[in-house]
Design a protein around this motif. Structure first.
Motif, PDB file in Angstrom:
ATOM      1  N   VAL A 186     -16.389  -1.057 -17.590  1.00  0.00           N
ATOM      2  CA  VAL A 186     -16.257   0.391 -17.789  1.00  0.00           C
ATOM      3  C   VAL A 186     -15.553   0.667 -19.111  1.00  0.00           C
ATOM      4  N   PHE A 187     -14.532  -0.130 -19.418  1.00  0.00           N
ATOM      5  CA  PHE A 187     -13.821   0.027 -20.693  1.00  0.00           C
ATOM      6  C   PHE A 187     -14.780  -0.158 -21.862  1.00  0.00           C
ATOM      7  N   ASP A 188     -15.629  -1.182 -21.791  1.00  0.00           N
ATOM      8  CA  ASP A 188     -16.546  -1.489 -22.892  1.00  0.00           C
ATOM      9  C   ASP A 188     -17.476  -0.322 -23.200  1.00  0.00           C
ATOM     10  N   THR A 189     -17.794   0.474 -22.193  1.00  0.00           N
ATOM     11  CA  THR A 189     -18.728   1.600 -22.384  1.00  0.00           C
ATOM     12  C   THR A 189     -18.032   2.959 -22.324  1.00  0.00           C
ATOM     13  N   SER A 190     -16.719   2.945 -22.412  1.00  0.00           N
ATOM     14  CA  SER A 190     -15.963   4.199 -22.233  1.00  0.00           C
ATOM     15  C   SER A 190     -16.017   5.123 -23.438  1.00  0.00           C
ATOM     16  N   GLY A 191     -16.358   4.599 -24.607  1.00  0.00           N
ATOM     17  CA  GLY A 191     -16.409   5.435 -25.808  1.00  0.00           C
ATOM     18  C   GLY A 191     -15.047   5.713 -26.415  1.00  0.00           C
ATOM     19  N   TRP A 192     -14.089   4.798 -26.199  1.00  0.00           N
ATOM     20  CA  TRP A 192     -12.737   5.048 -26.725  1.00  0.00           C
ATOM     21  C   TRP A 192     -12.713   5.063 -28.252  1.00  0.00           C
ATOM     22  N   ARG A 193     -13.571   4.242 -28.884  1.00  0.00           N
ATOM     23  CA  ARG A 193     -13.613   4.253 -30.347  1.00  0.00           C
ATOM     24  C   ARG A 193     -14.077   5.611 -30.872  1.00  0.00           C
ATOM     25  N   ALA A 194     -15.109   6.149 -30.232  1.00  0.00           N
ATOM     26  CA  ALA A 194     -15.636   7.455 -30.659  1.00  0.00           C
ATOM     27  C   ALA A 194     -14.583   8.540 -30.499  1.00  0.00           C
ATOM     28  N   ALA A 195     -13.796   8.439 -29.440  1.00  0.00           N
ATOM     29  CA  ALA A 195     -12.735   9.427 -29.220  1.00  0.00           C
ATOM     30  C   ALA A 195     -11.712   9.369 -30.347  1.00  0.00           C
ATOM     31  N   LEU A 196     -11.374   8.167 -30.798  1.00  0.00           N
ATOM     32  CA  LEU A 196     -10.366   8.024 -31.848  1.00  0.00           C
ATOM     33  C   LEU A 196     -10.923   8.295 -33.240  1.00  0.00           C
ATOM     34  N   ASP A 197     -12.250   8.292 -33.384  1.00  0.00           N
ATOM     35  CA  ASP A 197     -12.844   8.606 -34.683  1.00  0.00           C
ATOM     36  C   ASP A 197     -12.513  10.017 -35.131  1.00  0.00           C
ATOM     37  N   ASP A 247      -3.198   8.660 -37.604  1.00  0.00           N
ATOM     38  CA  ASP A 247      -3.059   7.606 -36.603  1.00  0.00           C
ATOM     39  C   ASP A 247      -1.754   7.703 -35.823  1.00  0.00           C
ATOM     40  N   GLU A 248      -1.179   8.891 -35.752  1.00  0.00           N
ATOM     41  CA  GLU A 248       0.039   9.080 -34.966  1.00  0.00           C
ATOM     42  C   GLU A 248      -0.295   8.935 -33.484  1.00  0.00           C
ATOM     43  N   TYR A 249       0.612   8.307 -32.735  1.00  0.00           N
ATOM     44  CA  TYR A 249       0.336   8.074 -31.322  1.00  0.00           C
ATOM     45  C   TYR A 249       0.098   9.370 -30.557  1.00  0.00           C
ATOM     46  N   PHE A 250       0.811  10.412 -30.921  1.00  0.00           N
ATOM     47  CA  PHE A 250       0.629  11.679 -30.219  1.00  0.00           C
ATOM     48  C   PHE A 250      -0.787  12.212 -30.420  1.00  0.00           C
ATOM     49  N   ALA A 251      -1.309  12.089 -31.641  1.00  0.00           N
ATOM     50  CA  ALA A 251      -2.678  12.533 -31.922  1.00  0.00           C
ATOM     51  C   ALA A 251      -3.690  11.671 -31.167  1.00  0.00           C
ATOM     52  N   MET A 252      -3.401  10.377 -31.040  1.00  0.00           N
ATOM     53  CA  MET A 252      -4.283   9.488 -30.278  1.00  0.00           C
ATOM     54  C   MET A 252      -4.278   9.875 -28.804  1.00  0.00           C
ATOM     55  N   TRP A 253      -3.114  10.224 -28.297  1.00  0.00           N
ATOM     56  CA  TRP A 253      -3.021  10.677 -26.892  1.00  0.00           C
ATOM     57  C   TRP A 253      -3.864  11.926 -26.678  1.00  0.00           C
ATOM     58  N   GLN A 254      -3.767  12.875 -27.598  1.00  0.00           N
ATOM     59  CA  GLN A 254      -4.546  14.102 -27.468  1.00  0.00           C
ATOM     60  C   GLN A 254      -6.044  13.818 -27.439  1.00  0.00           C
ATOM     61  N   ALA A 255      -6.505  12.955 -28.350  1.00  0.00           N
ATOM     62  CA  ALA A 255      -7.940  12.655 -28.426  1.00  0.00           C
ATOM     63  C   ALA A 255      -8.423  11.919 -27.177  1.00  0.00           C
ATOM     64  N   TYR A 308      -6.801  -6.182 -24.268  1.00  0.00           N
ATOM     65  CA  TYR A 308      -6.008  -5.958 -25.479  1.00  0.00           C
ATOM     66  C   TYR A 308      -6.484  -6.814 -26.662  1.00  0.00           C
ATOM     67  N   THR A 309      -7.050  -7.988 -26.394  1.00  0.00           N
ATOM     68  CA  THR A 309      -7.516  -8.843 -27.492  1.00  0.00           C
ATOM     69  C   THR A 309      -8.789  -8.315 -28.145  1.00  0.00           C
ATOM     70  N   GLU A 310      -9.449  -7.357 -27.509  1.00  0.00           N
ATOM     71  CA  GLU A 310     -10.715  -6.844 -28.039  1.00  0.00           C
ATOM     72  C   GLU A 310     -10.567  -5.478 -28.715  1.00  0.00           C
ATOM     73  N   ILE A 311      -9.365  -4.952 -28.739  1.00  0.00           N
ATOM     74  CA  ILE A 311      -9.140  -3.637 -29.342  1.00  0.00           C
ATOM     75  C   ILE A 311      -8.909  -3.824 -30.838  1.00  0.00           C
ATOM     76  N   ASP A 312      -9.772  -3.218 -31.655  1.00  0.00           N
ATOM     77  CA  ASP A 312      -9.684  -3.406 -33.099  1.00  0.00           C
ATOM     78  C   ASP A 312      -8.970  -2.250 -33.805  1.00  0.00           C
ATOM     79  N   ASN A 313      -8.452  -1.303 -33.053  1.00  0.00           N
ATOM     80  CA  ASN A 313      -7.597  -0.261 -33.624  1.00  0.00           C
ATOM     81  C   ASN A 313      -6.164  -0.788 -33.582  1.00  0.00           C
TER      82      ASN A 313
END
Length: 627
Positions: free
Chosen positions: A14-25, A30-38, A107-112
């Motif tokens: 589910v994580f692999d297809t969750s679209g988390w990269r698109a959300a962070l785009d 790159d502030e953590y608060f902005a990442m939380w919002q997205a 965690y080893t697969e997260i490239d952000n």
């Protein structure tokens, strides 16, 4: 926000297809608060679209990003972003075993870099047994954060600080990572220029904090670089920057054990205070002898820190005597300069709405300015006139005295029956304090609290920002900037217990400091010849207090902190009588706001004068070029 149903399944797939990269785009920084919002927005959309598993995974990532990083704490490096009454945002212990297992698998697969650092660090902190690979992954990800002004304003300092803390915790388990971090920070520091503003100070402070860059040759390079930056800022007329860099250079020369150069840096730092005092005192547009007096005092205090071995070299004693004369002259001319900033009155039915609107959507400085002036403060004459009117309208009640008891049943004050022939009746004072205290409840609930919550939601203002504010406030005594800044931050961070215990003694010192500036004796000799400092209650009885602070602020300090008819915060705190709930009461919140108001408004006035002077100088230069 829409959360997921209970027992919603999660998995790595589910994580692999969750679209988390698109959300962070879509994140602009790159502030953590902005990442939380997205991520939280994407999670909500997924749940509402009928995909709760995807929504839950995104919520897990969002919750991880919501926490505030506090690297100074080894055991609790993460704090909730928001605390409201009995509720708070996420902490590490809120993640279930299932959720931690998911984070362990991804965690080893997260490239952000920042997201990887946060997830890896969370796994290291919570997973049992400890996962060494997660800790090294966090270190490697944290140090990918760029070393620059913008990035260090947005979590960067904390990220690098946390990376160092993890290296120190792991010891040999971190390999050569600590040495690599040390070299990266050294290179970044030595490559800075005056255009980097505070960045060199931040890097130098981080290196010094962890006692890195300890080689003799490196320390020498850093000393010279910081001194050169200080000289450059001084030549450019950037006095505050120059002073900060001389101070930092002094610390590094001391570390090098070059005490003569350290003493020289103290002299330069002291003379920056003098230079700024002259600028403020003889400004063509808006001279301020009060601010100048404060700066002269700071210069004197700086000179006093020079070791005796070097006092003759720099003629310290004669210089201090010269500055005392300048201080005395400026002090005599500053009595009429203390003003009050007040806001327009707001109808009681619209208080909360108006308070939120006053701070909403503003940049941090303007939001704090609005918060500091939402309420005009107690008006001594109005409270006095109103209390006299109430006593006159209810003569039977006024004829009888009253006994005031503490929460544990002790009699702490007695207000006598009124003497209608006296203008300064004790009963009148007791009623004034009572009406004042009643008004505070409305002020906190209607003005301060809703505005404060709005600012917290929109801005992340750090402890260092409040310390910087205190440093630039001419009212804060020299050497107390850190403590005052910490008190202000604690209240902003919803920790009014800490805020109260810090601010009360600092307020007392502030009053004592400014009385001494006016030549007031603030000590007494007991029968054994021992000299003791007067407490705040005694200090507030001095008639000079009203000349320095004005009758309104003087009344508030006395009624709020010193009087048994009111909260009596100073004396209750000094005797250990303040319980946990009382430290978070409306009185404590108002006390924090009052300190913020005093510090921020004096900072703001000083800042505006500096801006006006810079603008005037620029216009003069432009005129000269045209001619």
């Amino acid at each position: 926000m829409t959360r997921y149903p209970e027992n919603t399944p999660i998995s790595k797939e589910v994580f692999d297809t969750s679209g988390w990269r698109a959300a962070l785009d879509n994140v602009r920084n790159d502030e953590y608060f902005a990442m939380w919002q997205a991520l939280s927005s994407a999670a909500q959309e997924a749940v509402e679209a009928g995909n709760p598993s995807k929504g839950r995974v995104l919520w897990i990532l969002a919750d991880a990003c919501s926490m505030m990083l506090r690297p100074e704490s080894i055991n609790e490096p993460f704090a909730p972003h928001m605390v409201m009454n009995d509720r708070r945002s996420t902490l590490p212990e809120d993640f279930s075993t299932e959720e931690i297992e998911l984070l362990l698998s991804i965690y080893t697969e997260i490239d952000n870099a920042k997201l990887c650092a946060r997830i890896s660090d969370l796994v290291w902190l919570v997973k049992r047994p400890k996962n060494l690979q997660a800790a090294t992954s966090a270190i490697d990800a944290y140090r990918q954060v760029a070393i620059g002004i913008e990035s260090w304003i947005r979590d960067g300092r904390e990220c690098w600080d946390r990376a160092i803390q993890l290296c120190l915790m792991l010891g040999t388990g971190a390999g050569d990572r600590l040495q690599q971090i040390e070299q990266a920070l050294q290179a970044a520091l030595l490559g800075t220029t005056t255009s980097d503003e505070n960045l060199p100070l931040w890097i130098a402070s981080l290196l010094r904090k962890h006692r890195l860059a300890g080689e003799t040759e490196t320390v020498e390079k850093i000393c010279i670089h910081l001194e050169n930056l200080a000289n450059a800022h001084n030549e450019a007329g950037e006095i505050q920057y120059a002073r900060s860099y001389y101070e930092s250079a002094k610390e590094w020369y001391s570390r090098r054990r070059d005490h003569e150069k350290a003493a020289e840096m103290i002299v330069f730092c002291a003379e920056m205070w003098v230079k700024e005092a002259v600028v403020r005192q003889f400004s063509d547009s808006s001279p301020s002898h009060m601010i100048a007096a404060s700066f002269y005092e700071n210069a004197i205090q700086k000179y006093r820190t020079i070791p005796r071995a070097y006092r003759e070299t720099y003629d310290v004693d004669n210089r201090i005597n010269e500055l005392r004369g300048l201080l005395s002259e400026a002090g005599e001319r500053s009595l009429e300069e203390m003003g009050t900033i007040s806001s327009e009155s707001v109808d009681i039915s619209e208080l909360i709405k108006g308070a939120e609107k006053a701070v909403k959507g503003k940049i941090p400085l303007d939001a704090l300015l609005a918060l500091s002036n939402l309420y005009h403060g107690a008006q001594f004459q109005k409270i006095r006139d109103f209390s006299k009117k109430m006593l006159a309208q209810h003569p039977l009640q006024a004829l009888f005295g009253a006994t005031h008891m503490s929460s544990d049943g002790r009699v702490i004050a007695k207000s006598p029956s009124v003497n209608f022939g006296s203008e300064n009746d004790d009963a009148l004072w007791a009623n004034m304090v009572r009406h004042y205290v009643m008004e505070l409840e409305i002020v906190v609930q209607g003005y301060i609290w809703p505005a404060l919550e709005t600012i917290r939601l929109e801005h992340r203002i750090r402890e260092g920002d409040f310390i910087s504010l205190a440093q630039q406030s001419p009212l804060v005594p020299f050497g107390r900037e850190n403590l005052v800044g910490k008190a202000l931050f604690a209240g902003f961070d919803n920790d009014f217990v800490t805020a109260l215990h810090l601010l009360v003694p600092q307020l007392e010192h502030l009053v004592r400091y400014h009385l001494k500036q006016m030549g007031v004796q603030t000590t007494n000799l007991d029968k054994n010849g021992i000299e003791n400092e007067h407490g705040l209650s005694t200090l507030m009885e001095n008639e000079q207090v009203q000349l320095i602070f004005g009758e309104n602020l003087a009344f508030e300090i006395r009624a709020l902190f010193c009087d048994s008819f009111g909260p009596n915060l100073r004396n209750e705190l000094a005797h250990g009588l303040v319980e946990y709930e009382e430290a978070q009461s409306a009185h404590s919140i108002y006390a924090w706001w009052l300190l913020l108001r005093i510090v921020f408004n004096t900072f703001w006035r000083a800042r505006q004068r500096a801006i006006e002077k810079a603008k005037s100088k620029s216009e003069q230069q432009e005129g000269a070029e045209i001619q």
